[in-house]
Design an enzyme around this catalytic site. Structure first.
Site, mmCIF file in Angstrom:
data_model
loop_
_atom_site.group_PDB
_atom_site.id
_atom_site.type_symbol
_atom_site.label_atom_id
_atom_site.label_comp_id
_atom_site.label_asym_id
_atom_site.label_seq_id
_atom_site.Cartn_x
_atom_site.Cartn_y
_atom_site.Cartn_z
ATOM 1 N N SER A 1 0.767 -1.193 0.006
ATOM 2 C CA SER A 1 0.083 -0.124 0.045
ATOM 3 C C SER A 1 0.797 1.274 -0.154
ATOM 4 O O SER A 1 0.433 2.402 -0.553
ATOM 5 C CB SER A 1 -1.042 -0.313 1.287
ATOM 6 O OG SER A 1 -1.331 -1.277 1.318
ATOM 7 N N HIS B 1 -2.193 -3.301 -6.629
ATOM 8 C CA HIS B 1 -2.907 -2.602 -5.089
ATOM 9 C C HIS B 1 -4.219 -3.000 -4.998
ATOM 10 O O HIS B 1 -5.161 -2.330 -5.674
ATOM 11 C CB HIS B 1 -2.585 -1.349 -4.979
ATOM 12 C CG HIS B 1 -2.951 -0.871 -3.500
ATOM 13 N ND1 HIS B 1 -3.454 0.493 -3.394
ATOM 14 C CD2 HIS B 1 -2.978 -1.549 -2.342
ATOM 15 C CE1 HIS B 1 -3.928 0.433 -2.243
ATOM 16 N NE2 HIS B 1 -3.333 -0.649 -1.398
ATOM 17 N N GLU C 1 -5.386 -0.822 -8.298
ATOM 18 C CA GLU C 1 -4.479 0.047 -8.732
ATOM 19 C C GLU C 1 -3.213 -0.753 -9.398
ATOM 20 O O GLU C 1 -2.593 -1.413 -8.549
ATOM 21 C CB GLU C 1 -3.933 1.054 -7.643
ATOM 22 C CG GLU C 1 -4.818 2.075 -7.304
ATOM 23 C CD GLU C 1 -4.435 3.022 -6.199
ATOM 24 O OE1 GLU C 1 -4.507 4.462 -6.273
ATOM 25 O OE2 GLU C 1 -3.660 2.659 -5.261
ATOM 26 N N ASN D 1 -4.550 6.325 -1.654
ATOM 27 C CA ASN D 1 -3.924 6.616 -0.485
ATOM 28 C C ASN D 1 -3.261 7.868 -0.221
ATOM 29 O O ASN D 1 -3.201 8.503 0.829
ATOM 30 C CB ASN D 1 -3.200 5.372 0.365
ATOM 31 C CG ASN D 1 -3.844 4.192 0.679
ATOM 32 O OD1 ASN D 1 -4.960 4.430 0.841
ATOM 33 N ND2 ASN D 1 -3.278 2.919 0.552
HETATM 34 P P1 NAD Z 1 -1.807 -9.696 7.043
HETATM 35 O O1 NAD Z 1 -1.168 -9.409 8.145
HETATM 36 O O2 NAD Z 1 -3.439 -10.018 7.546
HETATM 37 O O3 NAD Z 1 -1.231 -11.065 6.318
HETATM 38 C C1 NAD Z 1 -0.095 -11.186 5.887
HETATM 39 C C2 NAD Z 1 0.221 -12.775 5.990
HETATM 40 O O4 NAD Z 1 1.596 -12.827 5.198
HETATM 41 C C3 NAD Z 1 0.323 -13.358 7.180
HETATM 42 O O5 NAD Z 1 -0.502 -14.593 6.924
HETATM 43 C C4 NAD Z 1 1.632 -13.916 7.291
HETATM 44 O O6 NAD Z 1 1.886 -15.222 7.920
HETATM 45 C C5 NAD Z 1 2.226 -14.008 5.968
HETATM 46 N N1 NAD Z 1 3.789 -13.747 5.627
HETATM 47 C C6 NAD Z 1 4.655 -12.733 6.324
HETATM 48 N N2 NAD Z 1 5.750 -12.933 6.050
HETATM 49 C C7 NAD Z 1 5.828 -13.744 5.002
HETATM 50 C C8 NAD Z 1 6.700 -14.342 4.591
HETATM 51 N N3 NAD Z 1 8.173 -14.134 4.308
HETATM 52 N N4 NAD Z 1 6.554 -15.596 3.503
HETATM 53 C C9 NAD Z 1 5.337 -15.699 3.124
HETATM 54 N N5 NAD Z 1 4.261 -15.529 4.000
HETATM 55 C C10 NAD Z 1 4.504 -14.366 5.040
HETATM 56 O O7 NAD Z 1 -1.650 -8.494 6.111
HETATM 57 P P2 NAD Z 1 -2.482 -7.898 5.065
HETATM 58 O O8 NAD Z 1 -3.607 -6.915 5.783
HETATM 59 O O9 NAD Z 1 -3.136 -9.076 4.296
HETATM 60 O O10 NAD Z 1 -1.679 -7.081 4.120
HETATM 61 C C11 NAD Z 1 -0.904 -7.689 3.140
HETATM 62 C C12 NAD Z 1 -0.275 -6.636 2.335
HETATM 63 O O11 NAD Z 1 -1.356 -6.145 1.848
HETATM 64 C C13 NAD Z 1 0.342 -5.482 3.032
HETATM 65 O O12 NAD Z 1 1.424 -5.218 2.163
HETATM 66 C C14 NAD Z 1 -0.503 -4.462 3.030
HETATM 67 O O13 NAD Z 1 -0.058 -3.001 3.005
HETATM 68 C C15 NAD Z 1 -1.288 -4.737 1.760
HETATM 69 N N6 NAD Z 1 -2.748 -4.019 1.994
HETATM 70 C C16 NAD Z 1 -3.597 -4.337 2.734
HETATM 71 C C17 NAD Z 1 -4.874 -3.698 2.767
HETATM 72 C C18 NAD Z 1 -5.836 -3.854 4.029
HETATM 73 O O14 NAD Z 1 -6.775 -3.267 3.768
HETATM 74 N N7 NAD Z 1 -5.303 -4.903 4.861
HETATM 75 C C19 NAD Z 1 -5.165 -3.078 1.684
HETATM 76 C C20 NAD Z 1 -4.429 -2.979 0.380
HETATM 77 C C21 NAD Z 1 -3.151 -3.612 0.614
#
Ligand code: NAD
Length: 711
Positions: A422, A443, A455, A493
């Protein structure tokens, strides 16, 4: 009118837009205006000529109107809305059909929408292929039926059906329309043959002559309370919208007045809608959504097929992204560090499918098939064959770089490697690989399986092939993709940051979260900014802010309110407390927060005042526009419309207002510039007007012309 020509109406164009032929004593007019047989001027002229020929030729006893190619007349030409009508207009054709002394039969296959359907409704009889669809989708563009649609639907199917169909705008299957009496017959064989047989039935009197405009059986004894009840039921949904209200008025009139009077009222109402801000806004978005996923420069390549995908990280986003692939028929491997994390992810996915099935929005068989397409793995070699791999791990540059380093080792050479970051620098992530040209940002928005916005982030080293493939797969996933440059916060964002900051300053100056949220929901946002923050969770962005605070220029105004709220352990809905207190999902203003905010104001030496709603709205919208203008002048967005598409589809900006950049156009760019300038004088650096805004205001150019590089 010239003499009838066997086999074709004379046309200036080489291929007539409407073909004309005799089949014994039945004339057939075939509309041929690919791809969708839209009601262009050539089609309208051709239809008028065909009707004229059929009436003038004593051999002809009935006329069939049918579509050539894949469809009947799918609708009016959207480019024509809001412009003066060239004659013959659809009205003239409808008048000619209604006055016709010979029966006219519409034969519908594919789709008949909007003006195309009204053309068919003006015919005495309608036959349709079993898989045809009809509908009045005008409301989705801030319009309403304008060619008698409200009047015919009411007379043919009754007011309740008419209300549902015309205010809903959804397509109706031919069989359903047949049950309602809007379609008279469903073809059992080739459509033209069945339409000719139906014409013979009409000519022979097997089907009795009729005038639909005089039919009254469905509009007799209608309870007038029906209409007010319908208005009341939809009041919230239609807040600030003109078209659905006008539709109800016209359907109500259809039950009271003659067809001619009802039609006159409908034409008047249609004109009003056609010249409304909402209609301009929705048509702007219609075209903007189609343009947003297209590259403006020449760096296009051929999209490679994506047959299999991988997703890294089975958390909130990864689970939703995997579902998006599975739903689109693409097998996907979901990878995480442990079986436990994968189990958690699969539990979420299974529960989501179960909910869709129990709500009736997804058949069990489709849910099962989609689930089958999702495999899980902890070993990276499972991703070796994937055409596209999307990373969705923690928002931490070092973690993401490590993931991409590993991916570089196992992914096939032509795989596209995507990050769902993000806020992080896509180029810094790409730099962890030996193939930065294959790396792109994708994104997704949360929940990724539901939200249509995507995006597509183009890093400085992203290659045309990877970018084009990413845009292609976005289409397969049925996403609305917007191309964004690799700048902090991309498009959405980054603007959220600018107007969120202004909202925080408004809190310090005297507003409350509830007041600001109310102003936004009154404007048409489905929820306010602070309620949205509480829903998303305050801790994630707090962590990012703490990082950023290390390098934030000290002279810039900074509101500590959000940090203080997090320091109290209030992370929003997930902790039951954030900007609001939560009883279930109900947000209740919390005196503790108001005290906290007042304390911050006092600390900063700000004398709190009553801030009028108009000032709140103005500052928030002008902050969005000024930042949007910067995004455009920096080339982070390709077009002003792209910014609007992001804001409407990802951030709840009301579609009926067209997005922030379109709002500025409607408000007057010179006026918005003056307001930004005044805010700059009062509040300083953050409000420095974007040079692009100043330019558009000074020379009256539209956003995109002003942003285009000088030739
Ligand atoms: P989350 O914490 O729910 O999930 C992350 C997952 O990644 C976990 O299951 C973790 O075990 C896994 N993980 C961590 N390190 C790892 C690795 N080295 N190898 C394999 N798996 C690994 O996070 P999320 O909210 O799903 O966010 C994930 C990404 O998406 C981030 O970059 C976040 O900025 C982006 N994002 C989030 C949102 C949102 O609303 N939550 C929206 C858009 C983008």
């Amino acid at each position: 009118m010239s003499a009838p020509a066997e086999g074709g109406v004379p046309q200036a164009a080489q291929r007539p837009a409407v073909g004309y032929a005799l089949h014994g004593d039945i004339a057939v007019a075939t509309v041929d205006n690919p791809p969708v047989n839209a009601l262009s001027l050539a089609v309208r002229s051709g239809l008028m000529a065909a009707i004229g020929h059929a009436l003038a030729d004593p051999r002809v006893r009935a006329l069939v109107i049918i579509g050539g190619g894949a469809t009947f007349v799918a609708g009016a030409d959207i480019n024509d809305f809001g412009k003066p009508y060239d004659e013959p207009s659809l009205y003239a054709i409808i008048d000619a059909l209604m006055a016709s002394s010979k029966p006219v039969i519409a034969a519908i296959h594919g789709s008949a929408f909007g003006g195309g359907l009204e053309l068919a409704l003006a015919c005495q009889w309608r036959i349709a292929s079993p898989d045809a669809q009809i509908g009045q989708p005008e409301v989705k563009l801030g319009l309403m039926p304008g060619g008698g649609g409200t009047q015919w639907w009411t007379r043919l199917a009754g007011p309740e059906v008419a209300l549902a169909v015309t205010t809903g705008g959804h397509p109706v299957a031919a069989r359903q329309a047949h049950e309602w009496g809007v379609i008279d017959r469903i073809a059992s064989g080739p459509l033209l043959e069945d339409a000719l047989a139906m014409a013979q039935d009409v000519v022979s009197g097997t089907l009795p002559a009729r005038r639909l405009s005089e039919a009254t059986d469905k509009i007799r004894d209608v309870d007038p309370a029906l209409f007010d009840a319908f208005r009341e039921k939809n009041a919230r949904k239609w807040k600030g919208q003109l078209a659905p209200r006008k539709i109800v008025d016209c359907i109500e009139a259809a039950c009271r007045v003659s067809f001619a009077e009802g039609f006159r009222l409908e034409k008047e109402a249609f004109r009003e809608c056609e010249h409304s801000y909402q209609c301009r806004a929705l048509i702007h978005l219609f075209f903007a959504e189609r343009a947003a996923g297209k590259l403006r420069d020449a760096s296009r390549a051929t999209a490679a097929p994506v047959r299999t995908a991988g997703v890294i990280g089975a958390g909130t986003m990864g689970a939703g992204i995997a579902m998006s692939f599975a739903n689109a028929g693409i097998p996907v491997t979901l990878l995480d560090t442990s079986e436990e994390a994968l189990l958690r992810g699969m539990k979420t996915i299974t529960a989501n499918y179960a909910t869709s099935v129990s709500r009736g929005s997804l058949p069990q068989a489709k849910a099962d098939a989609a689930l089958q397409r999702i495999q899980t793995a902890t070993g990276w070699s499972a991703l070796a064959d994937a055409d596209l791999i999307v990373e969705a791990v923690f928002e931490d540059l070092a973690v993401k770089q490590d993931v991409f380093r590993r991916l570089d080792g196992i992914a096939k050479p032509d795989a596209v490697l995507a990050t769902n970051t993000s806020t992080l620098d896509v180029d810094a992530i790409a730099g962890a690989t030996t193939r930065p040209d294959r790396v792109v940002g994708l994104h997704f928005f949360s929940p990724a399986n539901v939200m249509r916005l995507l995006e597509v982030v183009r890093g400085p080293r992203t290659g045309a092939a990877a970018l084009t493939t990413a845009l292609g797969v976005a289409k397969t996933l049925r996403k609305i993709s917007v191309i964004a440059g690799n700048a902090y916060g991309f498009i959405g964002n980054r603007i959220l940051g600018a107007y969120g900051r202004e909202a925080d300053f408004l809190l310090e100056e005297g507003a409350t979260p509830a007041q600001i949220d109310r102003v936004l929901t009154d404007f048409g946002f489905p929820m306010g900014l602070f309620a949205m923050r509480d829903m998303a969770g305050l801790d994630v962005i707090w962590r990012i802010r703490r990082q950023e605070n290390l390098t934030r220029p000290a002279h810039l105004r900074y509101s500590p309110i959000a940090d203080r709220i997090c320091e109290m352990g209030r992370f929003g809905q997930k902790t039951g407390r954030g900007y609001y207190l939560y009883k279930g999902r109900e947000a209740i203003p919390d005196p503790e927060i108001e005290t906290l905010i007042a304390g911050v104001s006092a600390e900063l030496g700000i004398v709190r005042r009553d801030i009028p709603d108009t000032e709140i709205l103005d500052r928030l919208l002008c902050a969005m526009v000024n930042e949007g203008a910067r995004i455009l002048e920096e080339g982070v967005a390709q077009r002003a419309g792209d910014i609007d598409v992001v804001y409407v589809n990802g951030y709840g900006f009301p579609a009926s207002r067209g997005g922030p950049m379109q709002w500025a156009v409607e408000t007057g760019l010179a006026s918005v510039y003056q307001r930004v300038l005044a805010l700059h004088r009062q509040h300083g650096e953050y409000w420095t007007p974007s040079p692009l805004l100043a330019k558009t205001a000074a020379c009256g150019q539209d956003w995109d012309s002003a942003a285009a590089p000088a030739p």
